[in-house]
Design a protein around this motif. Structure first.
Motif: not given
Length: 266
Positions: A39, A41, A26, A34, A29-32, A56
């Protein structure tokens, strides 16, 4: 992914290990997105940059890892579930676990459609499986006038068994679309296109066993190399596909208002 950027080579254990680490890590990585078990990123570059790395993940209940592995290999079945695909075919084999193939992709209107020629390699690891690819040039499959030839810097799947009869699927991709795309397209990929694609693969996995029973059930050349009848391709015939040698188009002026209605279907 190509070492030094010049030589075409078949990925080895260290490449697969690196790919697996990228999928599972992780860091950076930036979660875009969810929602509903999916999910997405993105990594590294500014949002305005079109060569983003996107990852993904989806949990697939009731789909064993080996079934999803078959789904992702089976080009005949892909025609049933991949509505973005225009055409796909295998060009030739390099080794028992590497080949060269062609794939063309329907982009949301009004963007131009893209196509790829890639070297693909795969590795079963006990209950887990990996498939990775990167773009190459083949003299018999040059860029076509009706497509923009895009470049896969690294794209692949990690399928991890998750208990009996279930799995987790990761899809990681870094593609140069050979076009200056508007920002809404980049955002749309992480918010809409990637989640929708993962759900399609999951549904395809649920339906595959029944379909395969009626369509040459014993034929799986990705599992049984002796079934592979593709012509042999030599690494010497291939070269690395560099993005800067391809046409680059400017589509930044295209607005989201012109999206075809089919692109809004969930």
């Amino acid at each position: 992914m190509s070492r030094g950027g010049e030589m075409v080579y078949i990925p080895d254990d260290s490449d697969f290990s690196s790919f697996r680490d990228q999928c599972e890590s992780l860091e950076g990585w930036h979660c875009r997105y969810n929602k509903a078990g999916v999910t997405v990123w993105s990594q590294g570059q500014e949002e305005s940059c079109t060569v983003q790395k996107i990852k993904t993940r989806i949990s697939c209940k009731d789909v064993p890892a080996e079934t999803l592995y078959d789904v992702l290999h089976d080009t005949r079945y892909r025609k049933k579930w991949d509505s973005n695909m225009i055409e796909t075919y295998d060009i030739g084999r390099l080794t028992v676990n590497a080949d060269v193939g062609y794939y063309s992709w329907k982009c949301p209107s009004p963007l131009k459609n893209r196509d790829f020629v890639t070297l693909r390699s795969w590795l079963p690891l006990g209950n887990d499986y990996m498939i990775i690819n990167y773009s190459v040039k083949h003299p018999k499959y040059p860029p076509r006038k009706d497509f923009v030839r895009a470049v896969s810097l690294q794209t692949g799947y990690l399928i991890k068994a998750n208990g009996a009869g279930a799995c987790v699927l990761y899809y990681l991709t870094q593609v140069d679309p050979r076009g200056s795309l508007p920002k809404w397209v980049v955002n749309r990929v992480s918010q809409f296109v990637a989640p929708k694609a993962m759900k399609k693969i999951y549904k395809a996995g649920l339906k595959y066993p029944e379909w395969k029973r009626k369509h040459d059930p014993g034929y799986k050349p990705w599992v049984y190399p002796e079934q592979n009848t593709l012509p042999s391709v030599s690494l010497a015939e291939l070269s690395v596909q560099h993005a800067d040698s391809l046409e680059n188009i400017d589509e930044t002026g295209l607005t989201e208002d012109h999206l075809s209605t089919s692109d809004h279907e969930a």
